[in-house]
Design a protein around this motif. Structure first.
Motif, PDB file in Angstrom:
ATOM      1  N   LEU A 152     -15.440 -21.313 -14.499  1.00 34.05           N
ATOM      2  CA  LEU A 152     -15.635 -22.268 -13.414  1.00 34.05           C
ATOM      3  C   LEU A 152     -14.863 -21.837 -12.170  1.00 34.05           C
ATOM      4  O   LEU A 152     -15.391 -21.832 -11.053  1.00 34.05           O
ATOM      5  CB  LEU A 152     -15.156 -23.641 -13.884  1.00 34.05           C
ATOM      6  CG  LEU A 152     -15.715 -24.813 -13.140  1.00 34.05           C
ATOM      7  CD1 LEU A 152     -17.214 -24.792 -13.236  1.00 34.05           C
ATOM      8  CD2 LEU A 152     -15.181 -26.086 -13.748  1.00 34.05           C
ATOM      9  N   LEU A 155     -16.506 -18.818 -10.696  1.00 32.21           N
ATOM     10  CA  LEU A 155     -17.713 -19.221  -9.969  1.00 32.21           C
ATOM     11  C   LEU A 155     -17.346 -19.762  -8.597  1.00 32.21           C
ATOM     12  O   LEU A 155     -17.897 -19.335  -7.569  1.00 32.21           O
ATOM     13  CB  LEU A 155     -18.423 -20.339 -10.743  1.00 32.21           C
ATOM     14  CG  LEU A 155     -19.498 -19.956 -11.736  1.00 32.21           C
ATOM     15  CD1 LEU A 155     -19.985 -21.186 -12.458  1.00 32.21           C
ATOM     16  CD2 LEU A 155     -20.641 -19.302 -11.008  1.00 32.21           C
ATOM     17  N   ALA A 156     -16.407 -20.722  -8.576  1.00 31.56           N
ATOM     18  CA  ALA A 156     -16.032 -21.352  -7.316  1.00 31.56           C
ATOM     19  C   ALA A 156     -15.461 -20.320  -6.354  1.00 31.56           C
ATOM     20  O   ALA A 156     -15.858 -20.261  -5.179  1.00 31.56           O
ATOM     21  CB  ALA A 156     -15.015 -22.463  -7.573  1.00 31.56           C
ATOM     22  N   GLN A 159     -18.158 -17.877  -5.090  1.00 28.99           N
ATOM     23  CA  GLN A 159     -19.079 -18.557  -4.193  1.00 28.99           C
ATOM     24  C   GLN A 159     -18.433 -18.801  -2.832  1.00 28.99           C
ATOM     25  O   GLN A 159     -19.068 -18.603  -1.789  1.00 28.99           O
ATOM     26  CB  GLN A 159     -19.535 -19.878  -4.812  1.00 28.99           C
ATOM     27  CG  GLN A 159     -20.276 -20.797  -3.881  1.00 28.99           C
ATOM     28  CD  GLN A 159     -21.709 -20.354  -3.680  1.00 28.99           C
ATOM     29  OE1 GLN A 159     -22.054 -19.214  -3.929  1.00 28.99           O
ATOM     30  NE2 GLN A 159     -22.534 -21.254  -3.196  1.00 28.99           N
ATOM     31  N   LEU A 160     -17.153 -19.200  -2.825  1.00 28.58           N
ATOM     32  CA  LEU A 160     -16.494 -19.513  -1.562  1.00 28.58           C
ATOM     33  C   LEU A 160     -16.222 -18.249  -0.755  1.00 28.58           C
ATOM     34  O   LEU A 160     -16.376 -18.245   0.460  1.00 28.58           O
ATOM     35  CB  LEU A 160     -15.185 -20.268  -1.818  1.00 28.58           C
ATOM     36  CG  LEU A 160     -15.364 -21.694  -2.327  1.00 28.58           C
ATOM     37  CD1 LEU A 160     -14.043 -22.292  -2.745  1.00 28.58           C
ATOM     38  CD2 LEU A 160     -16.013 -22.563  -1.259  1.00 28.58           C
ATOM     39  N   LEU A 244     -26.067 -16.561 -12.951  1.00 27.75           N
ATOM     40  CA  LEU A 244     -26.098 -17.829 -12.230  1.00 27.75           C
ATOM     41  C   LEU A 244     -26.379 -17.622 -10.736  1.00 27.75           C
ATOM     42  O   LEU A 244     -26.467 -18.577  -9.984  1.00 27.75           O
ATOM     43  CB  LEU A 244     -24.776 -18.577 -12.410  1.00 27.75           C
ATOM     44  CG  LEU A 244     -24.537 -19.126 -13.814  1.00 27.75           C
ATOM     45  CD1 LEU A 244     -23.153 -19.727 -13.926  1.00 27.75           C
ATOM     46  CD2 LEU A 244     -25.582 -20.169 -14.163  1.00 27.75           C
ATOM     47  N   ILE A 246     -24.383 -16.143  -8.671  1.00 31.08           N
ATOM     48  CA  ILE A 246     -23.137 -16.081  -7.916  1.00 31.08           C
ATOM     49  C   ILE A 246     -22.353 -14.901  -8.459  1.00 31.08           C
ATOM     50  O   ILE A 246     -21.565 -15.039  -9.362  1.00 31.08           O
ATOM     51  CB  ILE A 246     -22.314 -17.369  -8.102  1.00 31.08           C
ATOM     52  CG1 ILE A 246     -23.166 -18.576  -7.794  1.00 31.08           C
ATOM     53  CG2 ILE A 246     -21.089 -17.338  -7.225  1.00 31.08           C
ATOM     54  CD1 ILE A 246     -22.493 -19.875  -8.128  1.00 31.08           C
TER      55      ILE A 246
END
Lengths: 304, 305
Positions: A152, A155-156, A159-160, A244, A246
């Protein structure tokens, strides 16, 4: 067990028994270890194919030929030798993409482990060597990192910051250091109390020099084992991120991305997701087998 | 026991606080939330307006303290993307994920522990090899790919199960299998080594020597001691599962926390992201905490440390 007897029988003369060298024992035990052998052979094949990808690949992995979209692989009745594994939804040769994808996976595994191994080993050595408050603090870091849900956060973060190969490697590198730290820490704690460390200290060896020249070489075994297992872990995580959407960005042929792009067609062309999935499975399996094998072969309790 | 528990509670709270600071800081520092929020065509003034409106213009520690005090009172802010309070969203989504997680955990334990025991009883036989290769394969299987292949098999070739959604119990079968298979190798391996260690001890030899039935020795004397380390690993695996739901819920469109996490990440929904990451952390901290306490209760030797 039996390996040593085998060697002894082979090299012993009539009455004087020549002790096999540690290297010989190790080699014999490696050859006897099925998992290590199979994993090693498969891994070697994948590495060689990845390195030779520009020469081996029948087509350019990025060239789109829209008239050749979704051609079936060679075992299908409509398949042809021109595209052995068929083509994808925009007409790129699947085998060539698979071969180039191996480069990405291997690079991710290798580079991530370099970074995470450096972080984790440094922390583990410090915690194990200094003990006390340093150890408490590093232990606390380990606990905190373990409670962050890894995928998680990755991913975050990706992505950021924006997905790309270097970003994925950096984020994974800063995530996967925990197991290095845990294992190297406990190994260092055992070594710290040994006589030769005390002797080196008495001879006036500085802490840094002691850690690097006396302790580090003795935890290298554990390092190699963890490094292989974490490389496999990193490859799986990269594939998940790319799946996903990302992670590694198109048109790069990452295996996870190939599965992501193929999943819209999976009910009509299941090979689009099964082929890269099997490749991923084989690569991760072979790395894990090699890691487990090295652990078995170098473990001191198996030595006699 | 009381002192040990108190120590563990304190540590858990401290870890939770650090994690909340870390996630808050990371998410706010790695990008400008106002730019993402204002949209692509926003002018500099629009962005400035958004910044003031949501309080992004204040220094980060101030923002964190506001967020923390609100969060402790149950107010996690409003989701920018869904337009409803984050706490309502979480209350809607959490039951699905908890159901999935517990089903997967039960499935994993039901398979992994008996297989581990069987493998330990007959080490180096075909049964042992079979169990080990099962564990190694499950470990190497990319879970998202496993999920997709299950869909191909059970929805296309043998149309038995629904592809996606979370309405009936049938929707939970495939996600449970995928998530549980992920956790199986670690539990199986540890049961096997734990069992083998225990079976080699003197008290097992004594129990056998005095003529107890093999099953009694195995289940009553050996297994009880062998499962102690397994409980700790199950706690950790339960926590990992929560993170794993991101991928699995996305594949099966299961409307739980994992899907919420994915959506909030895709749409830069900061308030939602923070809340989900923190909640999953809390679940992990709780499961490992419970496992630790359970361990200490079962094994008095741990309490002294």
């Amino acid at each position: 067990m039996t390996t040593q007897h085998g060697i002894l029988k082979k090299i012993s003369g009539d009455d004087d028994i020549i002790e096999p060298t540690p290297g010989q024992i190790m080699r014999a035990r490696s050859l006897r270890h099925w998992g290590l052998m199979i994993g090693g052979i498969v891994l070697c094949i994948i590495v060689v194919l990845a390195i030779l990808a520009p020469g081996v690949a029948p087509h350019n992995p990025y060239t789109q030929i829209l008239s050749d979209r979704l051609l079936p692989p060679v075992w299908d009745s409509q398949g042809s030798m021109e595209h052995i594994l068929g083509t994808d939804q925009v007409g790129r040769d699947y085998l060539s993409r698979l071969l180039y994808g191996a480069r990405i996976s291997l690079m991710i595994g290798f580079a991530t482990v370099l970074l995470s191994g450096f972080i984790g080993t440094s922390l583990g050595l410090m915690a194990g060597y200094y003990g006390g408050r340093v150890d408490m603090f590093i232990n606390y870091l380990i606990t905190v990192r373990l409670s962050l849900p890894g995928i998680l956060v990755a991913l975050a973060a990706v992505q950021l910051i924006g997905g790309s190969l270097p970003v994925v490697i950096t984020v994974l590198g800063f995530m996967l250091w925990v197991r290095f730290a845990v294992v190297i820490r406990s190994a260092t704690m055992q070594i710290r109390n040994m006589d030769y460390i005390k002797a080196a200290k008495a001879a006036g060896c500085s802490s840094f020099r002691l850690i690097v020249t006396q302790i580090l070489p003795n935890v290298l075994n554990q390092f190699v084992v963890i490094a292989t297992l974490e490389a496999a872990h990193a490859i799986l995580l990269e594939a998940s991120l790319s799946f996903l959407g990302i992670g590694v960005q198109p048109p790069l042929p990452s295996w996870g991305l190939m599965i992501n792009e193929g999943k819209d067609f999976m009910f009509f062309k299941p090979y689009l997701i099964s082929i890269p999935g099997i490749a991923l499975f084989c690569l991760v399996l072979s790395i894990n087998l090699v890691g487990d094998g090295i652990r078995d072969v170098t473990a001191p309790e198996n030595r006699n | 026991m009381l002192i040990y528990t108190l120590k563990r509670v304190l540590l858990a709270l401290l870890v939770a606080l650090t994690v909340s600071i870390l996630t808050f800081g990371l998410l706010h520092l790695s990008s400008d939330p106002a730019v993402a929020l204002a949209g692509e065509d926003a002018t500099e003034e629009d962005i400035q307006l958004v910044r003031v409106q949501y309080g992004f213009d204040k220094p980060l520690p101030v923002q964190y303290m506001t967020w923390l005090t609100n969060a402790l009172q149950g107010d996690l802010g409003t989701s920018y993307y869904f337009g409803i309070p984050v706490s309502t969203l979480l209350a809607q989504r959490l039951p699905v994920t908890l159901t999935l997680g517990s089903c997967a955990l039960i499935y994993a334990i039901l398979f992994a522990v008996p297989l581990g025991v069987l493998a330990a009883m007959r080490p180096n036989t075909w049964l042992d090899r079979f169990c080990l290769s099962l564990a190694v394969s499950a470990q190497a299987m990319p879970s998202f790919w496993f999920g997709l292949m299950l869909i191909v098999v059970f929805c296309l070739w043998f149309p038995l199960l629904p592809v996606s959604g979370s309405d009936t119990w049938k929707h939970f079968i495939m996600p449970t299998i995928v998530l549980g298979t992920n956790a199986m190798p670690a539990i199986m391996r540890l049961t096997r080594t734990g069992m083998m260690d225990v079976l080699a001890t003197d008290y097992i030899r004594t129990a056998r020597a005095k003529g107890l039935r093999p099953n009694t020795v195995l289940l009553k004397h050996a297994l009880r001691n062998a499962v102690i380390p397994v409980i700790a690993v199950i706690g950790i695996q339960a926590g990992y599962m929560m993170g794993g739901t991101v991928i699995i819920e996305t594949i099966f469109a299961l409307n739980g926390m994992g899907l919420l996490a994915y959506e909030s990440i895709m749409y830069f929904d900061l308030a939602c992201m923070e809340a989900v990451v923190l909640l999953l952390c809390l679940v992990f901290i709780t499961t490992t905490f419970v496992a630790d306490i359970l361990n200490a209760w079962l094994d008095p030797r741990i309490r002294i440390r």
